[in-house]
Design an enzyme around this catalytic site. Structure first.
Site, PDB file in Angstrom:
ATOM      1  N   HIS A  13      -3.770  -5.352   2.175  1.00  0.00           N
ATOM      2  CA  HIS A  13      -3.529  -5.506   3.612  1.00  0.00           C
ATOM      3  C   HIS A  13      -4.272  -6.761   4.075  1.00  0.00           C
ATOM      4  O   HIS A  13      -4.826  -7.500   3.281  1.00  0.00           O
ATOM      5  CB  HIS A  13      -4.122  -4.331   4.393  1.00  0.00           C
ATOM      6  N   CYS A  23       0.823  -1.217   0.000  1.00  0.00           N
ATOM      7  CA  CYS A  23       0.000   0.000   0.000  1.00  0.00           C
ATOM      8  C   CYS A  23       0.859   1.272   0.000  1.00  0.00           C
ATOM      9  O   CYS A  23       1.450   1.589  -1.015  1.00  0.00           O
ATOM     10  CB  CYS A  23      -1.011  -0.036   1.141  1.00  0.00           C
ATOM     11  N   ARG A  69     -11.756   7.372  -1.606  1.00  0.00           N
ATOM     12  CA  ARG A  69     -10.812   6.291  -1.360  1.00  0.00           C
ATOM     13  C   ARG A  69     -11.322   5.006  -2.001  1.00  0.00           C
ATOM     14  O   ARG A  69     -12.519   4.797  -2.154  1.00  0.00           O
ATOM     15  CB  ARG A  69     -10.623   6.089   0.154  1.00  0.00           C
TER      16      ARG A  69
HETATM   17  N1  GLN Z   1      -1.655   6.847   2.322  1.00  0.00           N
HETATM   18  C1  GLN Z   1      -1.814   6.026   1.148  1.00  0.00           C
HETATM   19  C2  GLN Z   1      -3.134   6.255   0.431  1.00  0.00           C
HETATM   20  O1  GLN Z   1      -4.095   6.645   1.041  1.00  0.00           O
HETATM   21  C3  GLN Z   1      -1.618   4.570   1.496  1.00  0.00           C
HETATM   22  C4  GLN Z   1      -2.664   4.040   2.433  1.00  0.00           C
HETATM   23  C5  GLN Z   1      -2.347   2.713   3.021  1.00  0.00           C
HETATM   24  O2  GLN Z   1      -1.194   2.317   3.191  1.00  0.00           O
HETATM   25  N2  GLN Z   1      -3.395   2.016   3.418  1.00  0.00           N
HETATM   26  O3  GLN Z   1      -3.209   6.048  -0.749  1.00  0.00           O
END
Ligand code: GLN
Length: 247
Positions: free
Chosen positions: A200, A97, A132
């Site tokens: 994840h 990620c 997101r």
């Molecule tokens: N901060 C990054 C994003 O939002 C990665 C997020 C994460 O590692 N879950 O894209």
């Protein structure tokens, strides 16, 4: 394999460890230990130099934008050359990620451009409206030494949209979920021994087969040469993650 030790370097384990990504290290440690393989874990934080020869696998977990911003310049200043050298000699570099984002060219956050270490040709841009890409995800993956395609299942939550350069190969094809950008059908990146993914879960406890593939590849042995383990719980975790993704 009595004399073998898997040597792992966890990069910024205090800052880049969102969604229990630390569990990936526990999974590798357990699967080594159950087989009588040694496991040596080293942490490298802000300001620490790393030795490209001293580890078989370098690991960079996920993080909030703020934590990534803290690590990014340090990664470039104190670890980039060593990570290029390590990948060049066949060590595994695994980014999850926020990790995959920092392995690429840059991560654009509005007006700010967070630098990556350019180990793979990809770039990431945070969606202008802030939406997101969240949810359970499953991807189909083909890797050397395995008898056919396999499924990786996990959970994604990222604001960044990642685009691979023309010469790059994704880690897998999205079966369910969003993947790198919600459009391309690509998930992650796989370039030599550099692997990045948005999954994840943490990733490895839900995908024991992949933990073993990494472990074997990092040690330079064939995945099917590893002693089999009783994976009843791991298989149940994998099945549950696949069910959650609808695969
Ligand atoms: N901060 C990054 C994003 O939002 C990665 C997020 C994460 O590692 N879950 O894209």
């Amino acid at each position: 394999m009595p004399d073998q030790t898997l040597r792992v370097c966890a990069l910024y384990p205090d800052l880049m460890n969102i969604y229990a990504d630390r569990g990936n290290m526990v999974m590798l440690e357990r699967r080594c230990s159950w087989r009588g393989i040694g496991f040596a874990l080293t942490a490298a934080g802000l300001g620490d130099e790393i030795d490209p020869e001293a580890h078989d696998l370098f690991y960079l977990g996920g993080g909030q934008d703020r934590d990534q911003q803290l690590c990014a310049q340090d990664l470039v200043d104190t670890k980039r050359d060593a990570l290029h050298a390590a990948a060049g000699r066949g060590a595994i570099v695994l980014g999850i990620c926020g990790g995959i984002q920092l392995l690429g060219d840059h991560y654009e956050l509005g007006d700010e451009r967070v630098p990556g270490i350019g180990l793979v040709d990809l770039k990431t841009v945070r969606a202008i409206d802030g939406t997101r890409l969240i949810g359970n995800v499953a991807i189909e993956v083909e890797l050397a030494g395995l008898d056919g395609p396999r499924v990786l299942a996990g959970f994604e939550n990222h604001g960044g949209r990642t685009t691979l350069g023309a010469g790059e190969t994704p880690l897998g094809r999205v079966l369910k979920g969003h993947g790198n950008d919600g459009r391309s059908g690509f998930e992650g990146v796989h370039h030599g021994t550099v692997i990045g993914t948005y999954l994840h879960g943490p990733l490895l406890p839900k995908n024991a087969w992949f933990a073993d593939w990494l472990l074997a590849t990092a040690l330079g042995v064939a995945p099917d040469s590893l002693a089999p383990l009783d994976d009843a719980l791991e298989d149940a975790a994998h099945a549950s993650a696949r069910r959650a993704a609808g695969v």
